[in-house]
Design a protein around this motif. Structure first.
Motif, PDB file in Angstrom:
ATOM      1  N   VAL A 195       0.833  -1.206   0.000  1.00 42.42           N
ATOM      2  CA  VAL A 195       0.000   0.000   0.000  1.00 42.42           C
ATOM      3  C   VAL A 195       0.869   1.257   0.000  1.00 42.42           C
ATOM      4  O   VAL A 195       0.579   2.216  -0.717  1.00 42.42           O
ATOM      5  N   THR A 196       1.948   1.265   0.767  1.00 43.56           N
ATOM      6  CA  THR A 196       2.852   2.414   0.796  1.00 43.56           C
ATOM      7  C   THR A 196       3.408   2.700  -0.593  1.00 43.56           C
ATOM      8  O   THR A 196       3.455   3.853  -1.026  1.00 43.56           O
ATOM      9  N   GLU A 197       3.813   1.663  -1.298  1.00 44.20           N
ATOM     10  CA  GLU A 197       4.342   1.838  -2.661  1.00 44.20           C
ATOM     11  C   GLU A 197       3.255   2.327  -3.619  1.00 44.20           C
ATOM     12  O   GLU A 197       3.503   3.194  -4.446  1.00 44.20           O
ATOM     13  N   LEU A 198       2.056   1.771  -3.519  1.00 41.70           N
ATOM     14  CA  LEU A 198       0.962   2.181  -4.403  1.00 41.70           C
ATOM     15  C   LEU A 198       0.561   3.634  -4.149  1.00 41.70           C
ATOM     16  O   LEU A 198       0.247   4.375  -5.078  1.00 41.70           O
ATOM     17  N   LYS A 199       0.579   4.058  -2.888  1.00 43.57           N
ATOM     18  CA  LYS A 199       0.171   5.421  -2.535  1.00 43.57           C
ATOM     19  C   LYS A 199       1.127   6.481  -3.074  1.00 43.57           C
ATOM     20  O   LYS A 199       0.772   7.649  -3.161  1.00 43.57           O
TER      21      LYS A 199
END
Length: 152
Positions: free
Chosen positions: A52-56
């Motif tokens: 999620v951190t990478e996608l955000k």
């Protein structure tokens, strides 16, 4: 008159509450809002928090005001996604989650993209994730695989 005080337990990740500490503890381990969740369905060791951190990093959600169109009159405030990097597609989420509906739900929920519009001014969500349909399909595939492997 009888007065009974009871403890109410709340999930640290979502709005769920209950009267049992043990069941709330169990819920928290598997909650789709928990970045370090353990999936009961696929038992993957995906680190949803890192994913999620990478996608955000690839988008920003902004507040915009729309003026009347063929769909509404007056003004309407909506949130829109502004892509910084390559747009996130539903197929990409499926691949990351290895088609597990619970992991897909966790990724979509934690990125915040489930409630925001994509690609058009009237706010139609392009993800169009239907959890119930994906779950049914996932279980049917699992049963078929188990049957073919001789477990049934």
């Amino acid at each position: 008159m009888k007065t009974v005080k009871k403890n109410v337990y709340y999930c640290d990740f979502c709005k769920k509450r209950g009267l049992s500490a043990s069941s709330m503890s169990k819920h928290e381990k598997h909650c789709t809002a928990n970045p370090n969740r353990i999936c009961r369905l696929c038992e993957n060791s995906l680190n949803i928090g890192e994913i999620v951190t990478e996608l955000k990093k690839r988008f920003v959600i902004k507040q915009v005001t729309l003026s009347g169109s063929q769909y509404f009159e007056g003004e309407m405030d909506i949130e829109v996604v502004e892509w910084i990097g390559e747009p996130i597609t539903f197929g990409e989420v499926e691949n990351i989650a290895e088609n597990c509906p619970n992991c897909m739900l966790a990724i979509i929920r934690q990125t915040g993209l489930s409630q925001h519009p994509f690609d058009n001014e009237i706010g139609i969500n392009q993800f169009n994730f239907k959890y119930k349909e994906y779950s049914s399909s996932y279980f049917a595939d699992k049963q078929r695989d188990n049957y073919n492997d001789g477990y049934m």
